[in-house]
Design a protein around this motif. Structure first.
Motif, mmCIF file in Angstrom:
data_model
loop_
_atom_site.group_PDB
_atom_site.id
_atom_site.type_symbol
_atom_site.label_atom_id
_atom_site.label_comp_id
_atom_site.label_asym_id
_atom_site.label_seq_id
_atom_site.Cartn_x
_atom_site.Cartn_y
_atom_site.Cartn_z
ATOM 1 N N GLN A 1 0.817 -1.221 0.000
ATOM 2 C CA GLN A 1 0.000 0.000 0.000
ATOM 3 C C GLN A 1 0.848 1.268 0.000
ATOM 4 N N GLU A 2 1.955 1.263 0.718
ATOM 5 C CA GLU A 2 2.760 2.482 0.814
ATOM 6 C C GLU A 2 3.381 2.877 -0.523
ATOM 7 N N ARG A 3 3.495 1.925 -1.456
ATOM 8 C CA ARG A 3 4.076 2.237 -2.761
ATOM 9 C C ARG A 3 3.055 2.804 -3.742
ATOM 10 N N TYR A 4 1.782 2.871 -3.321
ATOM 11 C CA TYR A 4 0.776 3.454 -4.202
ATOM 12 C C TYR A 4 1.110 4.910 -4.539
ATOM 13 N N THR A 5 1.651 5.638 -3.568
ATOM 14 C CA THR A 5 1.990 7.033 -3.831
ATOM 15 C C THR A 5 3.122 7.139 -4.856
ATOM 16 N N VAL A 6 4.014 6.173 -4.850
ATOM 17 C CA VAL A 6 5.083 6.149 -5.859
ATOM 18 C C VAL A 6 4.473 5.918 -7.237
ATOM 19 N N HIS A 7 3.558 4.972 -7.312
ATOM 20 C CA HIS A 7 2.882 4.676 -8.577
ATOM 21 C C HIS A 7 2.172 5.931 -9.107
ATOM 22 N N GLN A 8 1.493 6.645 -8.215
ATOM 23 C CA GLN A 8 0.793 7.862 -8.628
ATOM 24 C C GLN A 8 1.772 8.927 -9.118
ATOM 25 N N ALA A 9 2.913 9.041 -8.444
ATOM 26 C CA ALA A 9 3.926 10.014 -8.870
ATOM 27 C C ALA A 9 4.490 9.655 -10.246
ATOM 28 N N ILE A 10 4.669 8.367 -10.508
ATOM 29 C CA ILE A 10 5.136 7.922 -11.822
ATOM 30 C C ILE A 10 4.115 8.300 -12.900
ATOM 31 N N LEU A 11 2.845 8.037 -12.613
ATOM 32 C CA LEU A 11 1.794 8.374 -13.575
ATOM 33 C C LEU A 11 1.739 9.876 -13.829
ATOM 34 N N TYR A 12 1.858 10.664 -12.747
ATOM 35 C CA TYR A 12 1.797 12.121 -12.888
ATOM 36 C C TYR A 12 2.945 12.612 -13.772
ATOM 37 N N SER A 13 4.106 12.067 -13.571
ATOM 38 C CA SER A 13 5.270 12.492 -14.346
ATOM 39 C C SER A 13 5.181 12.021 -15.793
ATOM 40 N N LEU A 14 4.661 10.836 -16.009
ATOM 41 C CA LEU A 14 4.440 10.382 -17.382
ATOM 42 C C LEU A 14 3.490 11.317 -18.116
ATOM 43 N N ALA A 15 2.425 11.744 -17.424
ATOM 44 C CA ALA A 15 1.466 12.656 -18.042
ATOM 45 C C ALA A 15 2.095 14.012 -18.351
ATOM 46 N N ARG A 16 3.101 14.419 -17.581
ATOM 47 C CA ARG A 16 3.802 15.674 -17.856
ATOM 48 C C ARG A 16 4.722 15.551 -19.070
ATOM 49 N N LEU A 17 5.420 14.412 -19.170
ATOM 50 C CA LEU A 17 6.469 14.278 -20.174
ATOM 51 C C LEU A 17 5.991 13.728 -21.517
ATOM 52 N N ALA A 18 5.042 12.804 -21.478
ATOM 53 C CA ALA A 18 4.693 12.057 -22.688
ATOM 54 C C ALA A 18 3.601 12.747 -23.488
ATOM 55 N N SER A 19 3.566 12.428 -24.774
ATOM 56 C CA SER A 19 2.522 12.928 -25.664
ATOM 57 C C SER A 19 1.930 11.759 -26.433
ATOM 58 N N GLY A 20 0.930 12.061 -27.265
ATOM 59 C CA GLY A 20 0.251 11.016 -28.005
ATOM 60 C C GLY A 20 1.137 10.259 -28.964
ATOM 61 N N SER A 21 2.298 10.794 -29.282
ATOM 62 C CA SER A 21 3.209 10.103 -30.200
ATOM 63 C C SER A 21 4.010 8.998 -29.512
ATOM 64 N N CYS A 22 3.893 8.895 -28.205
ATOM 65 C CA CYS A 22 4.655 7.884 -27.459
ATOM 66 C C CYS A 22 3.921 6.539 -27.513
ATOM 67 N N LYS A 23 4.235 5.752 -28.536
ATOM 68 C CA LYS A 23 3.580 4.445 -28.696
ATOM 69 C C LYS A 23 3.931 3.499 -27.559
ATOM 70 N N ASP A 24 5.165 3.594 -27.073
ATOM 71 C CA ASP A 24 5.589 2.734 -25.971
ATOM 72 C C ASP A 24 4.780 3.034 -24.712
ATOM 73 N N CYS A 25 4.475 4.335 -24.501
ATOM 74 C CA CYS A 25 3.656 4.722 -23.345
ATOM 75 C C CYS A 25 2.285 4.059 -23.421
ATOM 76 N N GLU A 26 1.681 4.148 -24.603
ATOM 77 C CA GLU A 26 0.355 3.556 -24.772
ATOM 78 C C GLU A 26 0.406 2.042 -24.546
ATOM 79 N N ASP A 27 1.375 1.381 -25.143
ATOM 80 C CA ASP A 27 1.474 -0.081 -25.003
ATOM 81 C C ASP A 27 1.672 -0.490 -23.545
ATOM 82 N N LYS A 28 2.591 0.181 -22.863
ATOM 83 C CA LYS A 28 2.897 -0.199 -21.480
ATOM 84 C C LYS A 28 1.727 0.109 -20.545
ATOM 85 N N LEU A 29 1.075 1.245 -20.748
ATOM 86 C CA LEU A 29 -0.036 1.602 -19.863
ATOM 87 C C LEU A 29 -1.257 0.730 -20.126
#
Length: 520
Positions: free
Chosen positions: A458-486
């Motif tokens: 449970q304590e790592r949920y905040t890490v997961h959320q931080a990863i998602l938040y940062s991905l949303a900041r950095l990535a765009s629709g052209s990131c096919k790897d982002c779409e596949d992995k998510l």
């Protein structure tokens, strides 16, 4: 007769027998036995075990068998072929009743897999059939919704919006949920009014807020103006719902709260002015807290100015100032650092007993540690070393700052910290990568650190959320790897929704992907 001659005779007899019964590996051999009641089951089993392409030659015989018996198991035997010749049979099988529905469930699934556009109308009819709430035949309606979504024809949108907005008193509420998720896949702007209404619908002790939220974020820009109207409480349908269900007595401020939430998800710059206007109105419930979070997600200069003003305002309530500080930490704006440092040092508030409380100081220290860099380590360490009232929180904040000290501006260094045993250090690393702006190096590191929710404490949920938040900041629709992995992450996490907190985390993963896809 010699032994040799006897063996030869037996072999000859065996060959003759084989010639009579046919090759057991030839599907035609078994097709001939489909009408024989004694051998029918074995024939079906044998055909089912033969490779689909080899067995396809017997589709006509299987169709004849089904037309003769109309048994679900015989339709099931046809299902695996997904053959165009079976389409009329499958469409006809969509006619069902409350007592006879197994064939329709099978047929809907097959037509969805075939992505058959000529099945859209009969599937819509099957999905829209009115049934008792607890009827087992609702399985057909669910299968028809799934099939319509797989086909992807926007003719289905009116049917799905009707199902979405039907009261839970009239239908199984799971239908509302699946309709919302279906509209999220179809992304049609015409569904926005229904989805906004769905944000406030409840049934059987649950709601469909997350599903409708996801759909609105996926639709993107066309949802912004209607949500701003909702924020101002000018949506006629929702106003009527609020009056009938007495929202302000049960959940005060829920309408602007949910509007602000989704506007923040959309990073809607157009909403900054209306959100600020809302903050200048008397609060009801938690609407101001969510509005401040939304401003932090949007992060325009005007939004940052408002967050700083509230965070620094000694006349504002401590919870409001803490929410503004949290919003500042989401912006990545370096103007936030001295403000948060000052609050962490001097932001005492008067407790009910007249003493000085450090709750605001502690929350500001956490927010500061998420956004500050190496250059602020010494100043914060000096502050943390002197801390007596909130040593534990300041210690965790210092742990984050230590990561900044070790890595500075080295994104690869932060990537190595994403799997640090300390969740605070890992969380800091995730935020630092997002604030770095380095998509080329940062995105692979963030994607590589994603783990199935079922594997996370449970304590790592905040890490997961931080990863998602940062991905949303950095990535765009052209990131096919982002779409596949998510998408892979979502598929795995959908199987873990019974774990406490996992459903909410799944919702954040879905929304993060939608935010990324919306960025051209």
């Amino acid at each position: 007769m010699s032994i040799r001659k006897g063996v030869m005779a037996l072999l000859a007899a065996s060959l003759l027998c084989g010639a009579c019964t046919g090759d057991p590996n030839d599907p035609r051999t078994w097709a001939k036995k489909l009408k024989d009641l004694r051998e029918q089951k074995e024939a079906l089993d044998r055909i089912a075990n033969i490779d689909v392409d080899r067995a396809r030659v017997v589709v006509p015989e299987l169709m004849d068998l089904y037309k003769e018996t109309h048994k679900p198991e015989h339709l099931e035997a046809l299902a695996r072929f997904k053959d165009e010749r079976t389409k009329p049979v499958m469409i006809e099988a969509l006619e069902y009743s409350e007592d006879d529905f197994d064939r329709a469930t099978i047929a809907a699934g097959v037509l969805g897999e075939m992505k058959a556009p000529d099945a859209v109308d009969p599937l819509m009819k099957a999905a829209d059939k009115q049934l008792p709430v607890k009827s087992r035949a609702n399985s057909v309606r669910l299968a028809a919704i799934r099939a319509l979504v797989k086909i992807g024809d926007k003719r289905a949108v009116p049917t799905l919006t009707k199902i979405l907005t039907t009261s839970a008193d009239e239908q199984d509420f799971l239908l509302n949920q699946k309709a919302a998720l279906g509209l999220a896949e179809l992304r049609d702007p015409s569904s926005v009014p229904a989805l906004i209404k769905g944000l406030f619908m409840t049934g059987r002790g649950t709601d469909i807020f997350q599903e409708c939220r996801l759909a609105l974020v996926r639709i993107g820009a066309p949802a912004v103006d209607p949500l701003i109207e909702l924020l101002a409480e000018r949506n006629a349908d929702v106003r009527q719902m609020a009056a009938e269900r007495q929202f302000d007595k049960v959940t005060p401020g829920v309408v602007p709260t949910k509007a602000a939430w989704v506007l923040g998800d959309l990073r809607a710059k157009k909403a900054v002015g209306p959100l600020i206007a809302r903050l200048n109105m008397p609060p009801r419930g938690g609407e101001h807290t969510v509005a401040l979070t939304a401003l932090g997600q949007i992060g325009t200069p005007q939004a940052v100015d408002m967050l700083i003003a509230i965070a620094k305002n000694p006349k504002a309530s401590p919870p409001l100032r803490a929410s503004a500080a949290s919003g500042l930490a989401k912006t990545g704006d370096k103007r936030a650092v001295p403000v948060l440092m000052d609050i962490a040092k001097n932001g005492y508030v008067k407790a009910p007993d007249g003493s000085k409380a450090s709750d605001l100081r502690a929350s500001a220290a956490v927010d500061l540690s998420r956004i500050a860099g190496r250059e602020h380590f010494d100043a914060f360490k000096a502050l943390a070393d002197k801390e007596t009232a909130a040593q534990g929180v300041f210690g965790e904040a210092l742990d984050r700052m230590q990561v900044a000290r070790e890595c500075g501006s080295n994104v690869v260094c932060y990537g190595a910290k994403l799997n640090d045993p300390s969740w605070t250090r890992a969380e800091k690393a995730a935020f630092a990568i997002g604030f770095s702006g380095d998509a080329v190096h940062g995105i692979p590191l963030l994607l590589g650190a994603l783990k199935p929710v079922a594997a996370l404490p449970q304590e790592r949920y905040t890490v997961h959320q931080a990863i998602l938040y940062s991905l949303a900041r950095l990535a765009s629709g052209s990131c096919k790897d982002c779409e596949d992995k998510l998408l892979k992450q979502i598929d795995r996490d959908e199987k873990a929704v019974r774990i406490p907190g996992a459903r909410d985390l799944l919702a954040e993963t879905r929304v993060a992907l939608a935010v990324i896809q919306n960025k051209s």
